[in-house]
Design a protein around this motif. Structure first.
Motif, PDB file in Angstrom:
ATOM      1  N   PRO A   5    -100.407  48.584  86.036  1.00  0.00           N
ATOM      2  CA  PRO A   5    -101.326  47.602  86.489  1.00  0.00           C
ATOM      3  C   PRO A   5    -102.183  47.791  87.750  1.00  0.00           C
ATOM      4  CG  PRO A   5     -99.136  47.005  87.355  1.00  0.00           C
ATOM      5  CD  PRO A   5     -99.087  48.545  86.431  1.00  0.00           C
ATOM      6  N   ARG A   6    -101.876  48.925  88.460  1.00  0.00           N
ATOM      7  CA  ARG A   6    -102.920  49.040  89.485  1.00  0.00           C
ATOM      8  C   ARG A   6    -103.728  50.515  89.266  1.00  0.00           C
ATOM      9  NH1 ARG A   6    -101.590  45.517  93.463  1.00  0.00           N
ATOM     10  NH2 ARG A   6     -99.357  44.815  93.619  1.00  0.00           N
ATOM     11  N   TRP A   7    -103.963  50.635  88.199  1.00  0.00           N
ATOM     12  CA  TRP A   7    -104.827  51.834  87.895  1.00  0.00           C
ATOM     13  C   TRP A   7    -106.243  51.759  88.583  1.00  0.00           C
ATOM     14  CZ3 TRP A   7    -103.748  56.312  85.524  1.00  0.00           C
ATOM     15  CH2 TRP A   7    -104.670  57.056  85.037  1.00  0.00           C
ATOM     16  N   GLN A   8    -106.891  50.485  88.366  1.00  0.00           N
ATOM     17  CA  GLN A   8    -107.984  50.247  88.653  1.00  0.00           C
ATOM     18  C   GLN A   8    -108.078  50.560  90.302  1.00  0.00           C
ATOM     19  OE1 GLN A   8    -109.436  46.431  87.931  1.00  0.00           O
ATOM     20  NE2 GLN A   8    -107.532  45.356  88.669  1.00  0.00           N
ATOM     21  N   TYR A   9    -107.186  50.577  91.145  1.00  0.00           N
ATOM     22  CA  TYR A   9    -107.204  50.782  92.406  1.00  0.00           C
ATOM     23  C   TYR A   9    -106.851  52.084  92.909  1.00  0.00           C
ATOM     24  CZ  TYR A   9    -107.058  45.581  92.315  1.00  0.00           C
ATOM     25  OH  TYR A   9    -107.334  44.298  91.950  1.00  0.00           O
ATOM     26  N   MET A  10    -106.312  52.763  91.812  1.00  0.00           N
ATOM     27  CA  MET A  10    -105.963  54.312  92.294  1.00  0.00           C
ATOM     28  C   MET A  10    -107.238  55.301  92.354  1.00  0.00           C
ATOM     29  SD  MET A  10    -103.019  54.600  89.681  1.00  0.00           S
ATOM     30  CE  MET A  10    -102.533  56.304  90.066  1.00  0.00           C
ATOM     31  N   THR A  11    -107.135  56.166  93.154  1.00  0.00           N
ATOM     32  CA  THR A  11    -108.230  57.109  93.577  1.00  0.00           C
ATOM     33  C   THR A  11    -108.193  58.325  92.269  1.00  0.00           C
ATOM     34  OG1 THR A  11    -106.679  58.716  94.565  1.00  0.00           O
ATOM     35  CG2 THR A  11    -107.632  57.034  95.969  1.00  0.00           C
ATOM     36  N   GLU A  12    -109.427  58.686  92.228  1.00  0.00           N
ATOM     37  CA  GLU A  12    -109.612  59.782  90.932  1.00  0.00           C
ATOM     38  C   GLU A  12    -108.393  60.772  91.218  1.00  0.00           C
ATOM     39  OE1 GLU A  12    -111.494  59.240  88.533  1.00  0.00           O
ATOM     40  OE2 GLU A  12    -112.024  57.447  89.328  1.00  0.00           O
ATOM     41  N   GLU A  13    -108.010  61.374  92.451  1.00  0.00           N
ATOM     42  CA  GLU A  13    -107.128  62.225  92.411  1.00  0.00           C
ATOM     43  C   GLU A  13    -105.730  61.764  92.040  1.00  0.00           C
ATOM     44  OE1 GLU A  13    -104.925  64.935  96.080  1.00  0.00           O
ATOM     45  OE2 GLU A  13    -106.958  63.910  96.400  1.00  0.00           O
ATOM     46  N   SER A  14    -105.308  60.590  92.249  1.00  0.00           N
ATOM     47  CA  SER A  14    -104.231  59.946  91.841  1.00  0.00           C
ATOM     48  C   SER A  14    -104.150  59.768  90.396  1.00  0.00           C
ATOM     49  CB  SER A  14    -103.863  58.594  92.572  1.00  0.00           C
ATOM     50  OG  SER A  14    -103.816  58.696  93.784  1.00  0.00           O
ATOM     51  N   ARG A  15    -105.432  59.381  89.700  1.00  0.00           N
ATOM     52  CA  ARG A  15    -105.408  59.271  88.138  1.00  0.00           C
ATOM     53  C   ARG A  15    -105.075  60.410  87.676  1.00  0.00           C
ATOM     54  NH1 ARG A  15    -110.242  55.064  87.066  1.00  0.00           N
ATOM     55  NH2 ARG A  15    -109.672  53.315  88.353  1.00  0.00           N
ATOM     56  N   ALA A  16    -105.773  61.688  88.334  1.00  0.00           N
ATOM     57  CA  ALA A  16    -105.659  63.042  87.650  1.00  0.00           C
ATOM     58  C   ALA A  16    -104.209  63.257  87.805  1.00  0.00           C
ATOM     59  CB  ALA A  16    -106.793  63.926  88.159  1.00  0.00           C
ATOM     60  N   VAL A  18    -101.571  61.567  87.370  1.00  0.00           N
ATOM     61  CA  VAL A  18    -100.735  60.976  86.690  1.00  0.00           C
ATOM     62  C   VAL A  18    -101.114  61.464  85.198  1.00  0.00           C
ATOM     63  CG1 VAL A  18    -100.598  58.530  85.659  1.00  0.00           C
ATOM     64  CG2 VAL A  18    -100.513  58.624  88.040  1.00  0.00           C
ATOM     65  N   LYS A  19    -102.281  61.875  84.888  1.00  0.00           N
ATOM     66  CA  LYS A  19    -102.615  62.015  83.687  1.00  0.00           C
ATOM     67  C   LYS A  19    -102.111  63.317  83.394  1.00  0.00           C
ATOM     68  CE  LYS A  19    -107.170  59.816  83.189  1.00  0.00           C
ATOM     69  NZ  LYS A  19    -108.659  59.737  83.145  1.00  0.00           N
ATOM     70  N   ARG A  20    -102.127  64.433  84.324  1.00  0.00           N
ATOM     71  CA  ARG A  20    -101.477  65.646  84.169  1.00  0.00           C
ATOM     72  C   ARG A  20     -99.947  65.542  84.008  1.00  0.00           C
ATOM     73  NH1 ARG A  20    -104.137  68.847  88.943  1.00  0.00           N
ATOM     74  NH2 ARG A  20    -102.904  67.295  89.827  1.00  0.00           N
ATOM     75  N   ALA A  21     -99.356  64.727  84.657  1.00  0.00           N
ATOM     76  CA  ALA A  21     -97.975  64.479  84.615  1.00  0.00           C
ATOM     77  C   ALA A  21     -97.680  63.964  83.121  1.00  0.00           C
ATOM     78  CB  ALA A  21     -97.403  63.164  85.732  1.00  0.00           C
ATOM     79  N   ALA A  22     -98.231  62.959  82.646  1.00  0.00           N
ATOM     80  CA  ALA A  22     -98.113  62.520  81.350  1.00  0.00           C
ATOM     81  C   ALA A  22     -98.327  63.475  80.192  1.00  0.00           C
ATOM     82  CB  ALA A  22     -99.077  61.396  81.188  1.00  0.00           C
ATOM     83  N   VAL A  23     -99.448  64.281  80.368  1.00  0.00           N
ATOM     84  CA  VAL A  23     -99.628  65.407  79.597  1.00  0.00           C
ATOM     85  C   VAL A  23     -98.321  66.340  79.494  1.00  0.00           C
ATOM     86  CG1 VAL A  23    -101.221  67.597  78.830  1.00  0.00           C
ATOM     87  CG2 VAL A  23    -102.201  65.416  79.354  1.00  0.00           C
ATOM     88  N   SER A  24     -98.122  66.751  80.667  1.00  0.00           N
ATOM     89  CA  SER A  24     -96.862  67.663  81.041  1.00  0.00           C
ATOM     90  C   SER A  24     -95.508  67.320  80.033  1.00  0.00           C
ATOM     91  CB  SER A  24     -96.360  67.943  82.355  1.00  0.00           C
ATOM     92  OG  SER A  24     -97.810  68.583  82.876  1.00  0.00           O
ATOM     93  N   VAL A  25     -95.529  66.003  80.190  1.00  0.00           N
ATOM     94  CA  VAL A  25     -94.163  65.217  79.637  1.00  0.00           C
ATOM     95  C   VAL A  25     -94.272  65.291  78.196  1.00  0.00           C
ATOM     96  CG1 VAL A  25     -92.795  63.139  79.419  1.00  0.00           C
ATOM     97  CG2 VAL A  25     -93.605  63.746  81.649  1.00  0.00           C
TER      98      VAL A  25
END
Length: 58
Positions: A5-16, A18-25
């Protein structure tokens, strides 16, 4: 309800991150499924190969 829910408030580094972790999983999950499907065939091939090499020694 959003998964993050707080995706819009995350920094670009944090988003990257999270995306890397999701792809790894996802990659690990797919590799586990593939390994589970292929493991019996690999074991069968190894048994046949050991039997073949043992028979050729005699």
């Amino acid at each position: 309800m959003a998964l993050l829910p707080r995706w819009q408030y995350m920094t670009e580094e944090s988003r990257a991150l999270v995306k890397r972790a999701a792809v790894s999983v996802l990659v690990l999950f797919l590799a586990a499924i593939l390994l589970r499907a292929l493991l019996p065939w690999v074991l069968l091939a190894l048994i046949i190969w050991f039997g073949w090499s043992w028979m050729n020694r005699r």
